[in-house]
Scaffold this motif. Structure first.
Motif, PDB file in Angstrom:
ATOM      1  N   ASP A 122      -8.089  -7.136  -8.884  1.00 52.70           N
ATOM      2  CA  ASP A 122      -9.089  -7.715  -7.992  1.00 52.70           C
ATOM      3  C   ASP A 122      -9.420  -6.649  -6.965  1.00 52.70           C
ATOM      4  OD1 ASP A 122     -10.728  -9.455  -6.588  1.00 52.70           O
ATOM      5  OD2 ASP A 122      -9.072 -10.081  -5.277  1.00 52.70           O
ATOM      6  N   ALA A 129      -7.952  -4.438   0.300  1.00 47.90           N
ATOM      7  CA  ALA A 129      -7.171  -5.058   1.379  1.00 47.90           C
ATOM      8  C   ALA A 129      -5.748  -4.512   1.395  1.00 47.90           C
ATOM      9  CB  ALA A 129      -7.151  -6.571   1.188  1.00 47.90           C
ATOM     10  N   GLN A 130      -5.160  -4.346   0.199  1.00 44.87           N
ATOM     11  CA  GLN A 130      -3.778  -3.849   0.127  1.00 44.87           C
ATOM     12  C   GLN A 130      -3.689  -2.396   0.589  1.00 44.87           C
ATOM     13  OE1 GLN A 130      -2.019  -6.399   0.209  1.00 44.87           O
ATOM     14  NE2 GLN A 130      -0.627  -6.085  -1.557  1.00 44.87           N
ATOM     15  N   ALA A 131      -4.742  -1.614   0.210  1.00 48.53           N
ATOM     16  CA  ALA A 131      -4.754  -0.222   0.677  1.00 48.53           C
ATOM     17  C   ALA A 131      -4.811  -0.192   2.194  1.00 48.53           C
ATOM     18  CB  ALA A 131      -5.948   0.509   0.073  1.00 48.53           C
ATOM     19  N   PHE A 169     -11.218  -6.471  -4.325  1.00 47.82           N
ATOM     20  CA  PHE A 169     -11.092  -6.791  -2.890  1.00 47.82           C
ATOM     21  C   PHE A 169      -9.631  -6.719  -2.453  1.00 47.82           C
ATOM     22  CE2 PHE A 169     -10.028  -9.867   0.406  1.00 47.82           C
ATOM     23  CZ  PHE A 169     -10.827  -9.391   1.434  1.00 47.82           C
ATOM     24  N   THR A 170      -8.773  -7.244  -3.317  1.00 47.35           N
ATOM     25  CA  THR A 170      -7.336  -7.200  -3.016  1.00 47.35           C
ATOM     26  C   THR A 170      -6.844  -5.761  -2.973  1.00 47.35           C
ATOM     27  OG1 THR A 170      -7.166  -9.283  -4.210  1.00 47.35           O
ATOM     28  CG2 THR A 170      -5.114  -8.155  -3.689  1.00 47.35           C
ATOM     29  N   VAL A 171      -7.381  -4.941  -3.882  1.00 52.19           N
ATOM     30  CA  VAL A 171      -6.988  -3.531  -3.889  1.00 52.19           C
ATOM     31  C   VAL A 171      -7.331  -2.887  -2.546  1.00 52.19           C
ATOM     32  CG1 VAL A 171      -7.500  -1.262  -4.888  1.00 52.19           C
ATOM     33  CG2 VAL A 171      -7.124  -3.223  -6.381  1.00 52.19           C
ATOM     34  N   ASN A 178      -3.875  -2.625   4.173  1.00 55.92           N
ATOM     35  CA  ASN A 178      -2.574  -3.119   4.650  1.00 55.92           C
ATOM     36  C   ASN A 178      -1.531  -2.012   4.650  1.00 55.92           C
ATOM     37  OD1 ASN A 178      -3.294  -5.728   5.180  1.00 55.92           O
ATOM     38  ND2 ASN A 178      -2.799  -6.490   3.125  1.00 55.92           N
ATOM     39  N   PHE A 179      -1.567  -1.234   3.580  1.00 57.52           N
ATOM     40  CA  PHE A 179      -0.572  -0.166   3.467  1.00 57.52           C
ATOM     41  C   PHE A 179      -0.747   0.869   4.568  1.00 57.52           C
ATOM     42  CE2 PHE A 179       0.892   3.922   1.817  1.00 57.52           C
ATOM     43  CZ  PHE A 179       2.219   3.601   1.614  1.00 57.52           C
ATOM     44  N   ILE A 180      -2.023   1.195   4.822  1.00 56.88           N
ATOM     45  CA  ILE A 180      -2.275   2.183   5.891  1.00 56.88           C
ATOM     46  C   ILE A 180      -1.801   1.634   7.242  1.00 56.88           C
ATOM     47  CG2 ILE A 180      -4.126   3.354   7.152  1.00 56.88           C
ATOM     48  CD1 ILE A 180      -5.571   3.444   4.348  1.00 56.88           C
ATOM     49  N   ILE A 181      -2.082   0.337   7.452  1.00 56.04           N
ATOM     50  CA  ILE A 181      -1.633  -0.283   8.708  1.00 56.04           C
ATOM     51  C   ILE A 181      -0.102  -0.268   8.791  1.00 56.04           C
ATOM     52  CG2 ILE A 181      -1.505  -2.481   9.969  1.00 56.04           C
ATOM     53  CD1 ILE A 181      -4.351  -3.044   8.808  1.00 56.04           C
ATOM     54  N   LEU A 182       0.526  -0.550   7.637  1.00 57.19           N
ATOM     55  CA  LEU A 182       1.998  -0.560   7.624  1.00 57.19           C
ATOM     56  C   LEU A 182       2.565   0.836   7.931  1.00 57.19           C
ATOM     57  CD1 LEU A 182       4.535  -2.257   7.111  1.00 57.19           C
ATOM     58  CD2 LEU A 182       4.417  -1.568   4.715  1.00 57.19           C
TER      59      LEU A 182
END
Lengths: 236, 287
Positions: free
Chosen positions: B4, B10-12, B6-8, B14-18
């Motif tokens: 998906d 969003a996860q990317a 959009f999820t990709v 999220n990962f950068i934020i993490l």
């Protein structure tokens, strides 16, 4: 049957949606960030320190040691990216012991996102280390004939990264779910333990492979010397 | 569709934020703490090393001082020993000198005592000898001896000559009182006339004579006039002998009081004292 948490839609507004993968990722992010903040709020520089601080110090210095062993000379530069990769993947698999939890790394979308991050970061560090020309020249090494193969290799390894992690995590969850329907007692526990081990191994493999790719990109052919000698970390 | 997009994304994201979150809350503080501890340990090690070096330096200094003290102590001890030895030697010398002086003094005193005693014994012996001789001669004296004496006296008178005779003659003539002729015994008339005659012949003048007795003369005769005397007696011999012996004893005592005085053997002294005294000549003594 639901293959990943992607199909667990919690909220949707047209194209924008919040599925299980994103939600669990946020949960993990919150746990990691808040836990780190709570533990590192009262850090001691003395010889006496808390157990949690000890644990975090062991993890961080261990990751740095691994990065150094891969061949990256200044591990603190790569610690943010590679360490977070490892911690995210590892915590995602550890949390599988929580009932109802589904690892975000069991979603191809997440693993693809992580692989894309690696795909972006490798040339970033490579160009930073060797310059744009130097980095691009490394694709034509040792001869220009190798250029298409190098490009294919670049793409395929990114795909491999994503699919490997996805396959392992998804299969673990799937196997657990199937076993639960067949033999509800005892056996799933053993498989769950095995799944934890698999998850840790995958976290290690993923971050180490990313490190290796970065090392290969940053060293280039000129600086491809002997492996840097690891500097022993001071263990208080 | 497994992916998906959009999820990709969003996860990317999220990962950068993490990545940012963990950098902010985990890696930086932990690495900072580790670095601070390492620096602190390094500083403590450096401090310990510097303290150790300082301690070593101080130890070296103290050892040096100790060695210096030992050396000084040894030197002082040696000096004190030397001084004590010198003082001991000095005291010993002083004591020896004092002992020597005392011994010499004692020896002197002993010698002096011995000399005094010797002298006293000699004097006493001499006195005794003369007393015995005088007694013996007094016992032996007799009228015949007196006669011989008178004859001898008369002969002597006649033999007088020179200045003595002249002086005596002057004295006799100047005498207002009769001249006194003394003898141990009362002279008989014959002998008195011999004397008177001899006087008359000698001085060619008639001289008044008075005769008197004097036991002190032992055995002898003497003539006195105006403080002048002429005579002969054994007492004169004895007196002469006594004087001679006395002089000899005095000489002996002085020589014995000397540092190397050696007592002379008695027989020699005896022999000396036994030597015949000079026979006193009849003399005209001026008193």
């Amino acid at each position: 049957m639901r293959l990943s948490a992607d199909q667990m839609i919690l909220w949707q507004y047209g194209f924008i949606k919040i599925n299980g993968t994103i939600a669990f990722t946020w949960g993990l992010m919150a746990v990691l960030a808040v836990g780190s903040k709570r533990i590192t709020r009262h850090l001691s520089t003395d010889l006496q320190r808390s157990r949690w601080q000890n644990l975090l110090e062991i993890i961080v210095t261990g990751i740095m040691q691994q990065i150094e062993d891969v061949g990256l000379r200044s591990p603190e530069i790569y610690l943010g990216f590679l360490g977070t990769l490892f911690l995210f993947v590892a915590s995602a698999s550890i949390c599988t012991i929580i009932p109802g939890y589904e690892p975000p790394t069991g979603s191809l979308s997440t693993t693809a996102a992580l692989a894309l991050c690696v795909f972006v970061v490798v040339p970033f560090f490579g160009i930073k280390a060797q310059g744009l020309g130097g980095y691009l020249r490394s694709y034509a090494e040792p001869t220009i004939i190798m250029l298409p193969f190098n490009i294919i290799s670049e793409l395929s390894r990114t795909l491999a990264l994503a699919v490997r992690l996805f396959g392992n995590m998804m299969s673990g969850t799937m196997i657990l779910a199937i076993l639960l329907t067949i033999t509800p007692f005892i056996f799933p526990i053993a498989m769950s333990a095995l799944g934890l081990l698999t998850g840790m191994v995958q976290a290690y493999i993923f971050s180490i492979l990313a490190g290796v790719y970065i090392a290969a990109a940053t060293r280039g052919h000129n600086t491809r010397g002997p492996k840097a000698k690891p500097i022993p970390a001071v263990q208080p | 569709m497994l992916i998906d997009w959009f999820t990709v994304g969003a996860q990317a994201l999220n990962f950068i934020i993490l990545v940012w979150l963990l950098k902010r809350f985990l890696y930086k503080p932990i690495l900072g703490a580790v670095d601070a501890r390492e620096k602190r340990i390094a500083a403590e090690l450096a401090d310990a090393a510097s303290r150790k070096a300082e301690a070593q330096k101080e130890r070296d200094a103290y050892e040096h001082k100790n060695a210096e003290f030992d050396r000084q102590r040894a030197a002082l001890l040696a000096k004190a020993t030397q001084e004590a030895d010198a003082e001991r030697q000095r005291l010993l010398d002083e004591a020896r000198k004092a002992a020597d002086a005392l011994a010499a003094k004692r020896r002197e005193a002993l010698q002096s005592d011995a000399a005094n005693l010797n002298q006293a014994i000699r004097r006493r012996a001499e006195q005794e000898v003369f007393a015995i001789a005088r007694q013996a001669l007094a016992d032996l004296a007799s009228t015949s001896l007196e006669e011989c004496m008178v004859d001898l006296f008369a002969r002597r008178l006649r033999l007088m000559d020179g200045k003595a005779k002249l002086d005596f003659g002057e004295a006799l003539k100047a005498a207002t009182e009769p001249v006194v002729v003394r003898s141990a015994f009362d002279l008989p008339e014959a002998q008195r006339s011999v004397v008177t005659k001899a006087l008359k012949e000698t001085f060619a003048a008639d001289i008044p004579v008075r005769f008197a007795t004097s036991p002190d003369l032992v055995s002898g005769i003497e003539l006195t006039a105006s403080g002048q005397k002429i005579g002969w007696s054994i007492a004169d011999y004895l007196a002469s002998l006594e004087q001679g012996v006395g002089e000899l004893v005095q000489a002996k005592g002085q020589s014995e009081a000397g540092p190397k005085a050696e007592p002379e053997p008695a027989p020699k002294r005896k022999a000396k004292s036994a030597s015949s005294p000079k026979a006193p000549k009849p003399k005209a003594a001026h008193s």
